[in-house]
Design an enzyme around this catalytic site. Sequence first.
Site, PDB file in Angstrom:
ATOM      1  N   ASP A  29      -5.020 -16.595   2.816  1.00 58.16           N
ATOM      2  CA  ASP A  29      -4.850 -16.841   1.909  1.00 58.16           C
ATOM      3  C   ASP A  29      -6.141 -17.177   0.243  1.00 58.16           C
ATOM      4  O   ASP A  29      -6.232 -17.874   0.985  1.00 58.16           O
ATOM      5  CB  ASP A  29      -4.033 -17.125   1.738  1.00 58.16           C
ATOM      6  N   ILE A  30      -6.214 -16.514  -0.584  1.00 57.22           N
ATOM      7  CA  ILE A  30      -7.309 -16.372  -1.028  1.00 57.22           C
ATOM      8  C   ILE A  30      -6.766 -17.242  -1.957  1.00 57.22           C
ATOM      9  O   ILE A  30      -7.158 -17.842  -2.781  1.00 57.22           O
ATOM     10  CB  ILE A  30      -7.817 -15.597  -1.977  1.00 57.22           C
ATOM     11  N   GLN A  93       8.346 -12.446  -3.689  1.00 57.26           N
ATOM     12  CA  GLN A  93       6.962 -11.953  -3.509  1.00 57.26           C
ATOM     13  C   GLN A  93       6.376 -11.310  -4.493  1.00 57.26           C
ATOM     14  O   GLN A  93       5.912 -10.887  -5.161  1.00 57.26           O
ATOM     15  CB  GLN A  93       7.878 -10.458  -2.654  1.00 57.26           C
ATOM     16  N   HIS A  99       4.149  -9.914   4.106  1.00 55.09           N
ATOM     17  CA  HIS A  99       3.776 -10.610   4.905  1.00 55.09           C
ATOM     18  C   HIS A  99       4.233 -11.878   4.941  1.00 55.09           C
ATOM     19  O   HIS A  99       4.906 -12.169   4.539  1.00 55.09           O
ATOM     20  CB  HIS A  99       2.391 -10.967   3.576  1.00 55.09           C
ATOM     21  N   HIS A 101       3.223 -15.983   5.853  1.00 52.06           N
ATOM     22  CA  HIS A 101       2.704 -16.663   5.205  1.00 52.06           C
ATOM     23  C   HIS A 101       3.199 -17.649   6.600  1.00 52.06           C
ATOM     24  O   HIS A 101       3.476 -18.250   7.164  1.00 52.06           O
ATOM     25  CB  HIS A 101       2.981 -17.452   4.276  1.00 52.06           C
TER      26      HIS A 101
END
Length: 137
Positions: A29-30, A93, A99, A101
């Site tokens: 994750d960025i 979201q 996705h 996490h």
Amino acid sequence: MNCIFCSIIAGEAEASVVYDDANVLAFMDIRPFTSGHLLVVPKRHASGLSTLDPDDGARIFAVAQKIAAAMRTGPLPIDGVNLHLSDGAVAGQEVFHVHLHVIPRNRGDGFGLRALPRTPNRAILDSTAAVIRGALN
């Protein structure tokens, strides 16, 4: 469709890939909540849970479980792992491609659910359960 995860899956956008198979991609994750926070996504696009193929859902969970187990036994200092999936804007979201996490946890890391749970009486719980059961049929 303007989907950053679709661009990552297609190899058109950068990602730090952790896992890749025919159906699932996992990448860092960025905007991580904790060190090691990553995302597991189905390669087949689904904007939310209602459009997610059940086999794809099972696969992303299985991959997340495998990664979480590796995190717990690997060299990273991890005390626990949270799995989190938001479905819909009101649920938080932000990217409308399903996705999951995978969030490594350590004591005192500052991450966690902050809402105070309520304790409704059994009649309210039973009534709500009946409504949800009815929607399943």
